[in-house]
Design a protein around this motif. Structure first.
Motif: not given
Length: 136
Positions: A7, A21, A25, A51, A60, A77, A79, A84, A88-89, A92
């Protein structure tokens, strides 16, 4: 994809990377993903871009507008679908909150059908919010 997710703050994220992305996503239909110039303006006017990269691949993005003193709007947002469910979300969002600071409230507008995700990670639903829709 075996490495750790990295990140970072990436204030100069390229529009084509952001576009990738959005497409990966599934968020592209809700954004002007086919307009790189507009995506570039969106990124340039952002105050905070966090990121997530897995094995170097951008998977992401959290794009936020904030004053770093009182409020922040997490506008995007995204990902990639194939990663998923790995937190990760959530991470972030945590990185965004940490970068914005403890005095800042974080607000976002959930895509239809995703509201339960935000409630599940501890965000409070705000029924008093209002908006004008974009004209184009």
């Amino acid at each position: 994809m075996t490495g750790a997710v990295v990140y970072a703050l990436e204030p100069d994220l390229a529009a084509d990377a952001f576009q990738g992305v959005l497409v990966a996503s599934g968020l592209a239909p809700r954004r002007p993903a086919d307009d790189l110039e507009r995506l570039g303006r969106m990124l340039a006017a952002s105050d905070l871009i966090v990121t997530a990269r897995l094995d170097g691949r951008l998977v992401g993005v959290a794009r936020t507008l904030t004053d770093f003193a009182f409020c922040a709007y997490l506008s995007d947002l995204a990902v990639a679908r194939d990663v998923q469910g790995r937190g990760i979300g959530r991470r972030l969002i945590a990185e965004t909150r940490a970068a914005a600071g403890p005095e800042v409230s974080l607000l976002l507008t959930a895509a239809p059908g995703i509201e339960g995700y935000y409630e599940a990670i501890g965000m409070t639903r705000v029924p008093q919010a209002f908006r004008f829709d974009r004209e184009r």
